[in-house]
Write an enzyme that holds these catalytic residues in place. Sequence first.
Site, short mmCIF file in Angstrom:
data_model
loop_
_atom_site.label_atom_id
_atom_site.label_comp_id
_atom_site.label_asym_id
_atom_site.label_seq_id
_atom_site.Cartn_x
_atom_site.Cartn_y
_atom_site.Cartn_z
N ALA A 3 47.55 18.69 -44.74
CA ALA A 3 48.01 17.52 -43.99
C ALA A 3 46.82 16.92 -43.26
O ALA A 3 45.91 17.64 -42.82
CB ALA A 3 49.11 17.90 -43.01
N GLU A 4 46.82 15.60 -43.11
CA GLU A 4 45.62 14.90 -42.64
C GLU A 4 45.13 15.28 -41.25
O GLU A 4 43.92 15.15 -40.99
CB GLU A 4 45.82 13.38 -42.72
CG GLU A 4 47.05 12.83 -42.07
CD GLU A 4 48.19 12.63 -43.07
OE1 GLU A 4 48.86 11.59 -42.97
OE2 GLU A 4 48.40 13.51 -43.93
N PRO A 5 45.97 15.76 -40.32
CA PRO A 5 45.40 16.11 -39.02
C PRO A 5 44.60 17.40 -39.00
O PRO A 5 44.12 17.81 -37.95
CB PRO A 5 46.61 16.20 -38.10
CG PRO A 5 47.73 16.54 -38.99
CD PRO A 5 47.45 15.83 -40.29
#
Length: 652
Positions: free
Chosen positions: A322-324
């Site tokens: 996931a991008e975070p």
Amino acid sequence: MKDKIVTADEAIELIRDGDAVCCSGFVGIGTPDDLIMALERRFTGSGSPRDLTLVFAAAPGDGKDQGLNRVALPGLVKRAIGGHWALLPKLAKMATDDAIEAYNLPLGTISHLYRDIAAHRAGTLTQVGLGTFVDPRQGGGKINARTTEELVSTIEIDGKTWLFYKVFPINVTLIRGTTADPEGNVTMEREALVLDAMEAAMAAHNSNGLVIVQVERIAASGTLDPRAVVVPGIFVDRVVVAINGAHAQTYGTAYSPAFSGEMKVPSGATESAVLDERKVIARRCAFELPLGSVINLGIGVPEVVGAVAAEEQLLSHLTLTAEPGVIGGAPQGGLNFGAAINIDALLHQNQQFDFYDGGGLDLACLGMAEIDRCGNVNVSRFGPRLAGAGGFINISQNARRVVFAGTFTAGGLEVAVEDGRLRIVSEGSKRKLVESVEQITFNGSLAAERGQPVTYVTERCVFQRVSEGLELTEIAPGIDMERDILAHMDFMPIVRNVRSMDPRIFLPQLMGLATVLLDRQMSERLSYDVGRNTLFANFEGMGVRSTSDVESVRRVLEAFCDGIGHKVSLIVNYDGFRLDDPVADTYFAMVRRLQLKYYSSATRFSASAFMRVKLGAAFREVDAESHVCETHAQAANHVASQLEDEVGRPLR
């Protein structure tokens, strides 16, 4: 040093009119709500500070009233520079109503801008955003007519066009942690993410600005583990202990030890989703999953792809991200989006986008709202509704392959899946395949030029972006092309060889997808040279972790060799090959049986000295003759010399 520990109101009193205020947060994770509420209180009580610039990468909000939605107040905000806007509807309305200056830049690029501001560089140089609405030739990320300053420009370097995002000072950074000491050192042991807290703090500090941190508790000086400190005290000016209720781990969960990595939890049985249009789309997308790959799944329908992968027992063959900053595990959805359970690692958000921007993703499966004849996708702007790009541009532009997933129409679509066929009960009122998208968030033509494979999956059909444009490639059983597809598009796609979508997608039972994908992956790794009677098996980077993996290798190799009809010389590339110990004996015993039946000789190679020793010992143990060497060239020469000995002349 104790003066750093103050109340929220005392800390916010230090913000001045016209300051650029950077706020952390990914939905509710890392969002410093106590500080935001104090800013709201100060402005509504005194009318100060005024004319702030808000800077945020991901949207610190819940889609209603929390987070930065609290400070979407006339007079308080003059300008906003953000990556994702959908969860900040009150601020987004100010932007679309021309009430403030506003920019939408890629989330990952804003993360990188924090580093460049901290380092006093001129800006961030990248190709992320080329051909999209962020490109200055298509608007430069400006949301409204009131916004005139150019933050993005183009630069030519060695014949290639790059985008240059210029830096700007950050006067105040508001971030969140778990524990601080009186010196301002901050740890994040109870946070689900670390985001860009350190980089944003450094950006404000090196801009001669102010860093305010919201935490849960204060520790004594000298008691924090220095390796656990995420934000050093030298960057921190004020520390605020949050009031009760203002420091939930996410907007959906007060606290989960699984989100912070304090413990791993049983995955449990996954409840099978009802076979509706979303699951049909997700099932078709799952056929695109490359096993052993690193994947990003977006929100919406792509979240269901993860559920399908779980019920088809594929998750052990995939690494979801996931991008975070999440690597591995199971990413969460809804107001827990951004958090994950049972992760392998957690990166800073800007580091994750280094990985993404550099092509580290094997596949991204993302949502889609509008598609046009060029294969362009819009997910960011729809008239007065501003969703923002978030990390979509970074991810879609740089993944090796991208699959877009969404319904064919919107607004009241109802379908029925009956007896292995799809029936449209009620058509959606909103067309999604349009002549020209309102805003380009993904550029299909640029993807085609770069050779990036792009697939568009709906419940009733599948498209591919080919060199000539958008091609219709698959139709669901029960769907009529003219009535159910072409009649609801604003353009005519390329129609050549249209096939039926896999019938297993439309049946209630499990699809057996693990076997399908394992066998397909294995088949793609085999090639046969007729002239040299040599079978080449490319096992580079492959993992064999279970008996089903072993069976897939056996099944595909047996079928391939049976098709040849006689014994062959075998060459196997074992570079980066991974074999789990519990199945090692089973694997090598299987290899010995195949060798006795199908191979006249067997040569294996690996650049790893450890792997060569392991292979040699293993084959000796199962009494399977094998020559193990270091390179493909050595393996090929060895096979050639053996054939020369057999025929009595050099092999040409």
